[in-house]
Write a protein that holds these residues in place. Sequence first.
Motif, PDB file in Angstrom:
ATOM      1  N   ALA A 283      43.971  41.205  40.243  1.00  0.00           N
ATOM      2  CA  ALA A 283      45.010  40.343  39.664  1.00  0.00           C
ATOM      3  C   ALA A 283      44.529  38.897  39.590  1.00  0.00           C
ATOM      4  N   ALA A 284      43.813  38.431  40.616  1.00  0.00           N
ATOM      5  CA  ALA A 284      43.301  37.055  40.616  1.00  0.00           C
ATOM      6  C   ALA A 284      42.282  36.849  39.495  1.00  0.00           C
ATOM      7  N   ASN A 285      41.409  37.834  39.299  1.00  0.00           N
ATOM      8  CA  ASN A 285      40.407  37.739  38.230  1.00  0.00           C
ATOM      9  C   ASN A 285      41.067  37.747  36.849  1.00  0.00           C
ATOM     10  N   VAL A 286      42.037  38.637  36.665  1.00  0.00           N
ATOM     11  CA  VAL A 286      42.742  38.701  35.390  1.00  0.00           C
ATOM     12  C   VAL A 286      43.481  37.390  35.125  1.00  0.00           C
ATOM     13  N   ASP A 287      44.071  36.819  36.175  1.00  0.00           N
ATOM     14  CA  ASP A 287      44.784  35.552  36.056  1.00  0.00           C
ATOM     15  C   ASP A 287      43.844  34.447  35.571  1.00  0.00           C
ATOM     16  N   ARG A 288      42.677  34.344  36.190  1.00  0.00           N
ATOM     17  CA  ARG A 288      41.722  33.297  35.837  1.00  0.00           C
ATOM     18  C   ARG A 288      41.203  33.457  34.405  1.00  0.00           C
ATOM     19  N   VAL A 289      40.797  34.677  34.061  1.00  0.00           N
ATOM     20  CA  VAL A 289      40.236  34.913  32.726  1.00  0.00           C
ATOM     21  C   VAL A 289      41.304  34.712  31.642  1.00  0.00           C
TER      22      VAL A 289
END
Length: 322
Positions: A83-89
């Motif tokens: 979720a953190a990676n998807v949020d950043r990208v």
Amino acid sequence: STEVAPKPETQPEPASGAEPGGSKVPAGNLAPRQASGGREETVRIDVRRLDQIMNLVGELVLARNRLKTRQQKSRDRDLVQIAANVDRVTAEIQTAVMASRLQSLQKVFGRFPRIVRDLSRELGKKVDLSIVGAETELDKNLVDALNEPMVHLVRNAVDHGIETPEQRLAVGKPETGQLSLSARQEGDHVVVSIVEDGNGMDPEALRNRGMRKGVITADEASRMTEAEALQIIFEPGFSTREEISDVSGRGVGMDSVKTSIEKLNGSVEIASTPGAGTEFILRLPLTLAIVPTLMVVVEGQRFALPLSAVVETYALDKDRLQ
């Protein structure tokens, strides 16, 4: 918490060029830039395609927000990391797509040297125009929509605001009037300012004329502050001139300017000093493609309130509820 949701764009517009990093190729100069070795560094993109990409990014943002909500209730470390990676990208994609739609205000500001020069010659006035911040960028749709209100305000400033050389010399001013256009970015807004050192506006005179025109009542006039009195010029049918001017008003009042700016989710402010000049301040969002919202939950249902409609938020003690 705040969230962004997609908002329908305006009608499709002609294709324009875009450079890497968000800067736009000026209209009429869309020849591809050649890199060393003959490789092109720019590409033409139809605005409708950019609109489609922006709409897809909006859906991606909403899906991202749902994923964040779900991972907050989960103890799965892998889900939290994903979720953190998807949020950043997703945030980076959204920023990049919005930047690709930006266009400098030079397209609008570049017209005014000639407009002011022709007007001053026609009216027998001397006006020195200065422009600051023309490189400031806005969404392309906003730049196009800002053109007409700006022309009206500038023509109005030269015609109604700045005095003739004889009138200026009679009150101890230099015979050449000063007109300034400036733009700057403040957070997620762009502020455009039109300032002239003309005769300014007298709040008391505006109140009296407003009553004669039937725009306001005597009771309303007596309770108005000076700042509120200046807002009378935005009332439909109001004019500071007895006759319609072919130069500035052309039968179109300042109410049309305010309406146009408010349609862009912007606002118009006025500051004026009698005998010293007037400043119009336009505040515009960087883009109309997203809507910042405040998320609230009521009895299990989630709602998004546009931040532009939120006046204040505060913590309410349950003991004070009856």
